[in-house]
Design an enzyme around this catalytic site. Structure first.
Site, PDB file in Angstrom:
ATOM      1  N   SER A 205     -10.050 -41.242  -9.824  1.00 30.89           N
ATOM      2  CA  SER A 205     -10.983 -41.010  -8.708  1.00 30.89           C
ATOM      3  C   SER A 205     -11.167 -39.501  -8.483  1.00 30.89           C
ATOM      4  O   SER A 205     -11.565 -38.813  -9.424  1.00 30.89           O
ATOM      5  CB  SER A 205     -10.457 -41.729  -7.456  1.00 30.89           C
ATOM      6  OG  SER A 205     -11.465 -41.813  -6.489  1.00 30.89           O
ATOM      7  N   ASP A 417     -15.819 -51.609 -10.024  1.00 31.96           N
ATOM      8  CA  ASP A 417     -15.414 -50.530  -9.122  1.00 31.96           C
ATOM      9  C   ASP A 417     -16.419 -50.389  -7.978  1.00 31.96           C
ATOM     10  O   ASP A 417     -17.553 -49.968  -8.191  1.00 31.96           O
ATOM     11  CB  ASP A 417     -15.335 -49.224  -9.928  1.00 31.96           C
ATOM     12  CG  ASP A 417     -14.809 -48.053  -9.105  1.00 31.96           C
ATOM     13  OD1 ASP A 417     -14.946 -48.069  -7.868  1.00 31.96           O
ATOM     14  OD2 ASP A 417     -14.270 -47.104  -9.707  1.00 31.96           O
ATOM     15  N   HIS A 457     -11.396 -50.178  -8.393  1.00 39.84           N
ATOM     16  CA  HIS A 457     -11.273 -48.723  -8.311  1.00 39.84           C
ATOM     17  C   HIS A 457      -9.810 -48.300  -8.506  1.00 39.84           C
ATOM     18  O   HIS A 457      -8.993 -48.494  -7.596  1.00 39.84           O
ATOM     19  CB  HIS A 457     -11.806 -48.224  -6.973  1.00 39.84           C
ATOM     20  CG  HIS A 457     -11.889 -46.728  -6.903  1.00 39.84           C
ATOM     21  ND1 HIS A 457     -12.667 -45.989  -7.758  1.00 39.84           N
ATOM     22  CD2 HIS A 457     -11.287 -45.833  -6.089  1.00 39.84           C
ATOM     23  CE1 HIS A 457     -12.543 -44.701  -7.466  1.00 39.84           C
ATOM     24  NE2 HIS A 457     -11.707 -44.578  -6.470  1.00 39.84           N
TER      25      HIS A 457
END
Ligand SMILES: *[C@@H]1O[C@H](CO)[C@@H](O)[C@H](O)[C@H]1NC(C)=O
Ligand SMILES: *[C@@H]1O[C@H](CO)[C@@H](O)[C@H](O)[C@H]1NC(C)=O
Ligand SMILES: *[C@@H]1O[C@H](CO)[C@@H](O)[C@H](O)[C@H]1NC(C)=O
Length: 546
Positions: A205, A417, A457
């Site tokens: 991320s 995601d 995610h």
């Protein structure tokens, strides 16, 4: 600086340390033992380690396996367990480094007693943070890496420290990482009296963006960089959060959907697309090939959500816009669409603006805590912030420097995601390919991308999401019993140290939190895709790459 940093007392520390020699040759009372020497050297780092005038040692302490560590500066928004139990005997070094007159970064080096391979590992951050990844550090230290974690220039998963302090934004973009990379290496060299053999980066991320920043601008620092779900094209990504929130976020709008209604829509999309790959298993293997007809879920005359779990035309319009790409003022693509099959993040329907976009604009861009995303967001503003590109935060350059350095990059992205659309990573890969005029076979020696179907995610998801990455190991019990080989980190190690490049990544379908394993799937390297060959869909040999 508070002194009570451990969840246990100094005397407990002593007794545990004294108990440690029981398991063998490391006699704590023997001043010639490797353990004793390591402890002494570690505990003396506060006096002996002075890399430069900007660096201050906050903690230098030997800690045994089983010790619990808490973060003394933990901001309430720093997620994770209240304390982390160490999995290896190690030296903990906590430093504060001034990066400018108005900014500083706090880092920790966790250096295992058993450092056989000379491996150095930098971990990334998440969101707008600000949090040291303790549980990941415990794990990778147990794997034998001398591991560095840091706060990327400010504590907390919040943008507040950016307010009227551009130096903190500069740290966040690249400077904190660059600084701790170099200081961390000095610390490791100092403690072990030998240089780092191979240096790695692992982040997801925002941590994926940090890793790509290193790959683009200072690849010489890392032999191998592993990035997941990278938050690249940062300005566009942040704008897209605001954009999609404007579409779906107003609870008073006729087209508003509740979380339950979004789930119903997700089920409808799965009903239409799950079987495209030949297996109905709750995973859309290739969301790019899924173009659902959302109107299937629309109510007929006389039907309602309460009576038939169907949606109004206005709600279906919201869904349609939500799964379209975001275009800018001039019709240019700003950000690609969400993967069909994601359950939208509650940020988009909980009635509050997504915090990353809200705080980034308030504190980093406009320096105005009263800036109002609902009233002041516009496509003009989006274009301005993209042009402004604070400290090159966009992180969208080709990999010329990486190629020249001879170092390597492995990217992965979950295809389920709901936070950062995986399409953005495909887009980056193809952009690099065109920018450098290199085919994927020509990129392969230094850049490989693995789409991970069924992964959300960074962690979790309905398919084989576990790839031994950061933020995954703390979600399941017994992570130390799961083989690390074939996951993203150890695949990179094998690539760097043995020259064996990864063709597929081992993905495990694990239950959260028990860690029970349902199946293994070997995820293919783009531009190949996972394809079902027939047979038991839970058996790894039933899937190939095409
Ligand atoms: C560390 O925390 C765990 C879990 O809370 C606990 O079981 C253990 O006893 C603690 N260890 C020490 C040394 O305090
Ligand atoms: C941003 O990148 C450009 C192009 O590489 C460079 O010239 C410029 O100095 C960078 N700006 C900052 C603030 O780092
Ligand atoms: C790569 O992306 C950037 C930013 O969107 C764009 O300006 C550039 O033209 C792209 N490169 C190629 C070769 O398409």
């Amino acid at each position: 600086m508070k002194s009570s940093i451990f969840t246990w007392t100094a005397s407990a520390l002593f007794s545990l340390a004294a108990a440690a020699p029981g398991n063998g040759h490391n006699n704590n009372n023997n001043h010639n033992s490797p353990l004793y020497k390591f402890q002494q050297k570690c505990n003396r780092l506060a006096q002996s380690f002075r890399p430069d005038a900007n660096t201050q040692v906050l903690i230098a302490q030997y800690l045994p396996t089983g010790a619990n560590v808490t973060n003394p500066d933990s901001h309430p928004t720093c997620q994770g367990r209240p304390s982390t139990t160490l999995l290896a005997d190690m030296c903990r070094l906590r430093l504060k480094i001034k990066t400018s007159a108005t900014s500083e970064v706090v880092m920790e080096a966790w250096m295992p007693l058993d450092w056989k391979k000379g491996r150095y590992l930098m971990l990334g951050n998440g969101g707008l943070g600000g949090c040291i990844a303790y549980s990941d550090m415990a794990f990778t230290t147990w794997m034998g890496f001398a591991t560095i974690g840091h706060n990327n220039g400010h504590f907390g998963l919040t943008g507040e420290p950016f307010l009227n302090n551009p130096a903190v934004v500069e740290d966040f973009s690249y400077r904190a990482l660059k600084t701790v990379t170099k200081t961390g290496k000095k610390a490791v060299r100092h403690l072990y009296s030998t240089s780092v053999k191979k240096s790695y980066y692992l982040g997801c991320s925002a941590g994926g963006r940090q890793g790509l920043k290193a790959a683009q601008d200072f690849p010489e620092e890392y032999d191998g960089i592993v990035v997941g779900a990278p938050a690249i094209d940062w300005n566009a990504l942040v704008a897209s959060q605001a954009h999609y929130y404007k579409i779906s976020g107003d609870p008073n709008a006729a087209g508003y959907l509740t979380g339950a209604q979004w789930s119903a829509m997700r089920n409808e999309i799965l009903a239409q697309c799950d079987g495209l790959d030949g297996v109905v298993d709750g995973v859309i293997e290739e969301p790019r090939g899924c173009n659902p007809r959302f109107e299937e879920l629309m109510c007929a005359a006389g039907q309602t959500w309460a009576s038939h779990s169907c949606l109004t035309a206005a709600q279906v319009s919201t869904v349609r816009k939500f799964f379209e790409p975001m275009y800018g003022r001039d019709g240019n693509l700003v950000f690609p669409r969400f993967d069909p099959g994601v359950q939208p993040n509650s940020d988009y329907y909980d009635g509050e603006p997504p915090s990353i976009a809200d705080e980034w604009y308030k504190y980093a861009v406009f320096n105005d805590p009263n800036w109002d995303l609902g009233a002041q967001y516009s496509l003009d503003m989006v274009q301005t912030t993209m042009n402004q590109d604070l400290y090159n935060i966009s992180t969208w350059k080709d990999l010329t420097k990486l190629k020249q350095s001879g170092h390597k990059l492995l990217a992965y992205h979950g295809l389920e995601d709901p936070v950062i659309n995986s399409e953005n990573t495909y887009r980056y890969y193809e952009n690099v390919s065109r920018s450098m005029s290199l085919t994927s076979a020509e990129l392969d020696p230094f850049f490989r991308y693995f789409p991970i179907p069924g992964a959300s995610h960074c962690w979790g998801g309905s398919g084989n999401w576990y790839v031994g990455a950061t933020s995954q190991i703390s979600r399941v019990f017994g992570a130390t019993t799961i083989p690390t080989e074939g996951g993203v980190l150890m695949s990179m190690v094998k690539w760097v140290e043995q020259g064996v490049a990864p063709e597929r990544i081992v993905g495990r379908k694990l239950d959260i939190p028990t860690g029970a394993q349902a199946s293994i799937k070997l995820h293919c390297k783009w531009p190949k895709k996972n394809v079902y060959l027939g047979g038991n869909a839970n058996a790894q040999e039933s899937w190939g790459c095409q």
